[in-house]
Scaffold this active site. Structure first.
Site, PDB file in Angstrom:
ATOM      1  CD  GLU A   1      -2.902   0.851   2.450  1.00  0.00           C
ATOM      2  OE1 GLU A   1      -2.591   1.535   3.443  1.00  0.00           O
ATOM      3  OE2 GLU A   1      -3.870   0.089   2.433  1.00  0.00           O
TER       4      GLU A   1
ATOM      5  CG  ASP B   1      -2.557   8.482   8.130  1.00  0.00           C
ATOM      6  OD1 ASP B   1      -2.486   7.253   8.324  1.00  0.00           O
ATOM      7  OD2 ASP B   1      -2.887   8.976   7.041  1.00  0.00           O
TER       8      ASP B   1
END
Length: 279
Positions: free
Chosen positions: A62, A73
């Site tokens: 990824e 995140d």
């Protein structure tokens, strides 16, 4: 398995015609995905790191497209993105990372909507498709842009994975999974990436069961799978486990540690192997 080898055959698959991403996700055992932020290191070093991670046991990659506001995140990945952005032209770095990653393993791009919107969905889809990506997952894809993105992505042959929030109620689940292809991403926690606490495994099990009832698309999990032991506990529930922050932290501070860390996760998922992915 070396970079030139074919992926393993899954149940009922034909390697002459099978989509490599789907082959890994339907092989009957949990695959290991590794998240790598594009542009964290110069291109030559980045290629070397990808080679090492593939050799250490990564089944899938990824590749993260850096953006300033990576709201989902945690600090480690945000810092990696900001460091990558200082080197300039994040999209070009991401394309080069995908080109190499996709030559090694099936690769999905992870991005936020902002850079896709800024550069144009058709342009971004074309770039990553040409680079060899299997799909692009936009983690904060606005509902009113979903059909437009799907149209552009599928015109280039890209899969359209969906991240499905753990808080999605049953009445909205059908709409959330509609049009998804490649995989459904089931976060292992509701926290940001980099969470290092305990996981609600029964809660995750129930969520993955809901996703499988709503869609035939394979289910993968990441976010908060911080140790090999946790990966082993999540593995029976999903078709792939994706690790991010532990590897990104190593790549940012001491890249030599990243392959050994990846190998430890690979052994946890596939204890009958050593450091090589399944042949």
């Amino acid at each position: 398995m070396t970079s030139g080898d074919s992926p393993p055959a899954g149940k009922g698959t034909n390697l002459a015609t099978a989509d490599p991403l789907q082959t890994y996700l339907t092989q009957g055992s949990c695959a290991l995905g590794v998240f790598v932020p594009a542009g964290l290191h110069p291109a030559t070093a980045q290629r070397q790191h990808l080679d090492q991670l593939a050799h250490a046991g990564a089944d899938l990659f990824e590749v993260g497209l850096p953006t300033e506001d990576a709201a989902l995140d945690g600090p480690v990945i945000q810092a990696a993105y900001h460091r990558a952005l200082r080197s300039g032209n994040a999209l070009d770095h991401a394309v080069r990372a995908v080109e190499h990653a996709a030559s090694l393993r099936p690769t999905v791009v992870m991005t936020y909507w902002e850079p896709v919107s800024r550069h144009g969905p058709a342009y971004v889809a074309g770039l990553f498709a040409d680079a060899g990506a299997a799909g692009v997952m936009i983690v904060d894809l606005p509902a009113h842009q979903t059909a437009h993105w799907h149209k552009n992505a599928r015109a280039t042959g890209l899969r359209t994975p969906h991240l499905i929030p753990r808080t999605t109620p049953d009445p909205l689940l059908t709409a959330a999974v509609a049009g998804a292809s490649g995989w459904l991403y089931a976060p292992a926690t509701t926290a940001s990436t980099g969470y290092g606490g305990q996981l609600d495994i029964p809660g995750l099990a129930g969520f993955t069961q809901r996703l499988r009832a709503a869609s035939p698309v394979p289910v993968v999990s990441g976010v908060g799978i911080s140790t090999p032991a946790l990966a082993a506990r999540v593995a029976p529930l999903v078709d792939a486990v994706v690790i991010g922050t532990p590897v990104v932290r190593a790549l940012a501070t001491d890249p030599a540690q990243a392959p050994d860390l990846t190998a430890a996760f690979a052994r946890a998922l596939h204890p009958t192997t050593l450091t090589e992915p399944r042949a």
